[in-house]
Each structure stands twice: as C-alpha cells, then as structure tokens.
Design an enzyme around this catalytic site. Sequence first.
Site, PDB file in Angstrom:
ATOM      1  N   ASP A 123     -39.716 -37.760  40.947  1.00 55.30           N
ATOM      2  CA  ASP A 123     -39.684 -37.749  39.476  1.00 55.30           C
ATOM      3  C   ASP A 123     -40.367 -38.989  38.897  1.00 55.30           C
ATOM      4  O   ASP A 123     -40.663 -39.961  39.614  1.00 55.30           O
ATOM      5  CB  ASP A 123     -38.211 -37.681  39.028  1.00 55.30           C
ATOM      6  CG  ASP A 123     -38.011 -36.957  37.713  1.00 55.30           C
ATOM      7  OD1 ASP A 123     -38.988 -36.809  36.968  1.00 55.30           O
ATOM      8  OD2 ASP A 123     -36.868 -36.564  37.430  1.00 55.30           O
ATOM      9  N   ASP A 144     -38.852 -29.124  31.973  1.00 53.26           N
ATOM     10  CA  ASP A 144     -37.391 -29.150  31.906  1.00 53.26           C
ATOM     11  C   ASP A 144     -36.877 -27.974  31.080  1.00 53.26           C
ATOM     12  O   ASP A 144     -35.676 -27.717  31.031  1.00 53.26           O
ATOM     13  CB  ASP A 144     -36.913 -30.470  31.277  1.00 53.26           C
ATOM     14  CG  ASP A 144     -36.850 -31.585  32.308  1.00 53.26           C
ATOM     15  OD1 ASP A 144     -37.010 -31.292  33.513  1.00 53.26           O
ATOM     16  OD2 ASP A 144     -36.646 -32.748  31.914  1.00 53.26           O
TER      17      ASP A 144
HETATM   18  C1  DGJ Z   1     -36.100 -35.145  34.779  1.00 53.53           C
HETATM   19  C2  DGJ Z   1     -36.381 -33.929  35.599  1.00 53.53           C
HETATM   20  O1  DGJ Z   1     -37.355 -33.153  35.002  1.00 53.53           O
HETATM   21  C3  DGJ Z   1     -35.089 -33.161  35.816  1.00 53.53           C
HETATM   22  O2  DGJ Z   1     -35.344 -31.984  36.513  1.00 53.53           O
HETATM   23  C4  DGJ Z   1     -34.126 -34.035  36.557  1.00 53.53           C
HETATM   24  O3  DGJ Z   1     -34.604 -34.298  37.845  1.00 53.53           O
HETATM   25  C5  DGJ Z   1     -33.895 -35.325  35.789  1.00 53.53           C
HETATM   26  N1  DGJ Z   1     -35.136 -35.966  35.445  1.00 53.53           N
HETATM   27  C6  DGJ Z   1     -33.032 -36.264  36.577  1.00 53.53           C
HETATM   28  O4  DGJ Z   1     -32.949 -37.502  36.036  1.00 53.53           O
END
Ligand code: DGJ
Length: 710
Positions: free
Chosen positions: A470, A540
Amino acid sequence: MIIFDKTHNLFKIHTQNTTYAMQIVHGKYVAHLYYGTRKDDVGDFTLQRTSFAPYYPDEEENISLDWLQTELSFFGGNDLKDTAVRIRNANGDSASFFRYQTYRIFKGRVEFDDMPYSRGGEETLELSYVDEVSGCVLYSYYTVFPNSDTITRYLRFENQGDVPVKIERALSCQLDLPAGDYISITLCGAYFNERHLTETPVHVGLQGIYSMRGHSSHQFNPFLAVKSAQTTEYAGDAYAMEFVYSGDFTAQMEKTFEGKVRMLMGLNKDTFAWNLGAGETFTTPEVILTYSADGTNALSQNLHAHIREYIMPKPFAFSPRPIVLNTWEAMNFTINETNVLAYAQHAKELGMDAVVVDDGWFGERCHDDRSLGDWQANTRKFPDGLRAFAEKVHALGLKVGFWIEPEMISENSHLYRSHPEWALRCKDREPSRGRMQLVLDLTNDNAVETVVKNLVETFKDVPIDYIKWDFNRSLAETGSLNLPPEKQCEVKHRFVLGSYKMHKLLTQAFPNVLFEGCTGGGGRFDAGILFYCPQIWTSDNTDPVERLEIQKGTAFAYPLSAISAHVSNSKFNEIEDGLDYAFRFNVAAEGILGYEMDVTRLSLENTERLKAHIQTYKRIQPLLLEGDAYRLEDMQKGEYGVCVVSKDKKRFVAFYRNVNGRQREYLTLKGLNAAYVYHGENGETYDGKTAMQTGVALQGKYAMVEGRVK
Ligand code: DGJ
C-alpha cells in the site's frame, strides 16, 4: 523487424500489423514520416512551410524545425512548439541543437537496472543526436515487440562535454501526427472514483494531463490515446502511449492551427530536473507506444498483450491467482490471530484460496496515526508470532498474505524516533501530513535498505504467499535532508527510483510471493507497478455500480488480470439480499476476484450462493488471464458489456450489466468464431454467427454468459 533503407535514408519499424517510419533529412534532422498499417512504401518527408518561422541556413535548403514532423524536439532552437527536451547550459542559456549523428540496430534491448521496463523485445533502433556546443549526446531508443504491435521508447543523455548541464525536460516519447480531427482519450478521476474514460476533442493549443503528487495518481492515469474523430471501437485509427512509471508525469497534446498534433509523454515537465556532470548519463523511463487501424478495442488489446507478456513478472502473469479474503473492510484494525483464523476457516469452507491480513498486524498499529516503519509483528494480536499463525492458516489449506506500506513513516514510531531525518521534508519547513503520516525519504539508500532489511527479517521464516503493498498519501513538500541544494530538483525522480529499489529488493527476497499493488485504492495503477506486482487494488470503492465505470476505464489501458476486484458488504451499499451478492460477483468476477466481508455471519442461503460464485470464477479465471477482451458495441450510457474469448476461440465468457433501467432482450457478442457452436454450462447452445449478429437472449439487468466448444 527494423530496416534501414540507405537509398532513402529511411528507418522502418515493422510490427505484425503496423509500420513506424522516419527519415534523415539533410543528414541532420530526423523527420517522422508515418505511423499506421503495415506497408513498405511510406513516401518521403514533406515540409509544411509557414511564414515567420526562423530557420537554419543550409547548403541544400533552409529548414525550420517548425515545418517538419520530427522524432525529437528540443527547446532553444527553431522548433517553437512545446518540446520533449530542454537543457540548461553551464553559461545559463538553454539553447540546444541536437543534430542527428548516427544509428545502431541491435537484437533485443538494453535492460534497466533501476527502473521497470518491457522485458524482451525483438530488436532495438538507437538514434544518436549531438549538441555540439554543450557536448551533450542524446540517444533515442525504439524497441519493437511485433506480436503486440507495440514499440517502446525512451531517451538517454550522455554529457560528453567538459562542463555540467542541467536537464530541465526529458519527455520519453514524442509522436507528431498529421493534420486531422482528433479525439483524446484519458483516464481521469479522484480517490474513490479512479480512471473514468474521458473523451475530449483535441483543440488548437496545448492540453493534457499530469501528476505532481509523487505517484501516478487517482486524478490522471499515465495513459494517453488519440483517435481520429470517426474512429469507433472496431474501425479507424487510434494511437496510445502508456508510461512505465509510477511518479510525476506529463502527457500532453499540442494542436497547431494547421491541425497537426504533437503527443508527448514522460517525466513531469515542471517537477523534474537533473544535473548531468561531465561524463555522466541519465536514462528516462520508458513509454509503450501502439497504433491500431481497427479502432480502440484493438488498441486496448495491444496494451493488454504487451503488459501481460512483457511487463508483468513472468512467473505470475498467466498463473492462477488466489481468490483472497481480505480483512480490511470487515475488521479494520481489530484483527488478531483468533478472529482472522475464524475468518480463514469460513473462507476455506466457501472455496476461497487465501486469507490476507491487511493493515494492523505490526507495531502498535491499532489506529492509523502510528507504527508505519515498525515492521515487527504485534505480539498482543499474534501472541505466537506470524510464523505460527501462517502455519495454522496453511493447515486449513489456505494461502496467507500480509499488508505492508514500506514507503511511509509515522511520527509515532520507533523508526521515526531514531531517524526523524528519514522523513521527506524541506529544510526549515513544516511538512504536510496525509492520513496522519509522513513519507519516507527514499532518496536515502540507508532508509530504503533498513526498511527492506526489517521486512525481510520479519517475514523470512514465515511461509507467506502474498503481499499487499500500500501507499496511502501523496507527496507534498518534496525536499530531502539527504541531498545537497543543487540536487533538490532531483528528489521527485530519485524518490521513485528508491521505491523501485524497494520493490526490486523485496520481490527478489520473496520470489515465490505474489505482490499486489495498492495506493489508497487505485492511486498508483500503472505499468511501472505492474512490473513487480501483476495485480493492483483498483479502488477503495467497492460499490458495484460505481465500480463499473472505474473498471471500464481501467480495462481500457490495462488487462483484466491486473484489476483486483472484491465483493464486499461494506458501508457503501448495504446488501439486502442474495441478488445483490450476485450483482457484486458479476462485477468483481471481470477482474481478479476477492472478498472483503464478515464471512462468519453469512446466512446459509448466501453461503451456498458464494460457494457457487467461487466455483464459477475458478472455471472462468483462465480466460481472464489469457483471453482477449472485446468490449461489446451498442452499449448505451449505464450499460457495460465485455466478452472475453480464449486465443483458440473455443471458449468465451461475456459479462453484461445495466444500471440505466433498460430492458435488453439480446446481447450481441464479439470475438467468437462464427463457425463454432458453443455450449453453455446448463445445456444452452450458442451458434457463433448468430451470437455475434442477433445476439444471445438475455433476461434481467445483468448476466454472465459462458460458452465452450465441446
Ligand atoms: C488503503 C487501501 O486501499 C485499503 O484497501 C486498505 O488496505 C487500507 N489502506 C489499510 O490502511
């Protein structure tokens, strides 16, 4: 195949279906001649003279670079359009004249050591240009990939002079198109709404997209296509560029009053500069260039083929991908060994392949304001350690994965307390925070190597199968306490090189681990990341209706097997009944399927539904990994359809969704073999010709139609 025709001073680069041609003019200039369907007779260069253009006096004929379509444009000469290259000389001026010098054709390509690139390539053409006054030599590379109808392009600067120069602009790829009416296609969006397909008429003047956020961005993707105004999905000219890079970029078009268009793509022209001392070299990242005479669907297919064959890491590109249960949406920071194992147990019963422990397993991470940088397991959450936990997951018959965010640092972390100077910041200025965190200074090798070392130490005895990587904030003040004043202009690019070093070291340390990219959803969905991570978390936003537009745009430039897509029952749209699961499945199953939900609370009925979906997906995944995607025509606003067909045309799966209330009775498929009869899973038969002419009967607002030749 690359040919040099000595009689006409012509270079021709042939792919299976295209030809790219250029010509040396008066021994000094390189004119762009032709990019189109494959042919041998590409004609001669023409000068479109305009008054008022300054020119170079020449023994043969006075020439202004403003009159030519060129292969390389440089600032400070008489091409007065926006240019690909600009250098600042030691004397303070920015004049240059990069005269064509020589060429070289060689097998294969030069591989990059510090950046992602297209692996393979049949042959490469190297053109060299020299600016005699500064002694700066510029090499321009064209590597040909015949099967995907793609050519990759980049530049290399070599300062052969005695004094330093500063490279102020170094755009990797230029394409000068003949006069015409064009429409540009870009992928524009925002966090939670990435990569919407955006078509805009190309108008006179300068226009384009960019990122200055330190990652390729949720706002604009490093992809740019231009098509003729009449071009459709299946007919007409279309050109595309895709940047193999994950940081700041510029992608632009400039249309002259006469209608000619110059496309440029490369490092961001405002945030990049590089000092090139005497004897030093600098190489730009690479751009993938493609052309289709058969409309925009073939353009997408060329890019899909190129990315799958030459960008994605070989061992993973076409191998089955696990269906994961990810903990984030349902559990957030509340994860611990007990509750994740309970989830894993259910995931196994449902037929999934892996459980991925998302954010929250390390340091004191029970809130997003802390612990980034402290990559050791939280022993309160995982009392027996990660290895024991991973073995328990394996004992259930599942793979196991973990989330990391190595390019970031929390102020509330041991790492920051020992190395506050490892956060990216400008001297004497307060740095902006994003998600309460700072960014690690990846221009600093010590910082990069320490974080990599800590992660390797943490995972070296843990039998991991998967890592989700991430990156949860954009860069703002990009100074480095690690670099001297004159190198501060290099921070943005050095940061990306540091990130690639991390990617390289970690993927080499764990060669059997599947890495998935992620950037707060889909803020770094690009060919650079795909070089290390064959799939990327797309957004997301897991609302299936909103995902349709996001996935449609993403699939325009990237293969379906790059698009990580999960079924969730998160806050966005409460799932009320099983039908909604079916719709969510239909949308997510177009990419790499996974789940993010509390699977321990599923009703019996929904448990059976999910089991059936997962079995269906396992059957179709090989098609998504290897097949060709055909966007269905005749889709109105709010309708989404794609048919994925195996290379031998003996299998297909078509997805259809409708969120505009339309009652469609037939769905016209694409890409099948008209002579074949296909059999569905429930005894249906589809005649290939009829399916492509009249269509297959359809009921409801969404459908997945499968067929195979027996
Ligand atoms: C952002 C990501 O897009 C999510 O899927 C998740 O992993 C969160 N960060 C976790 O902090």
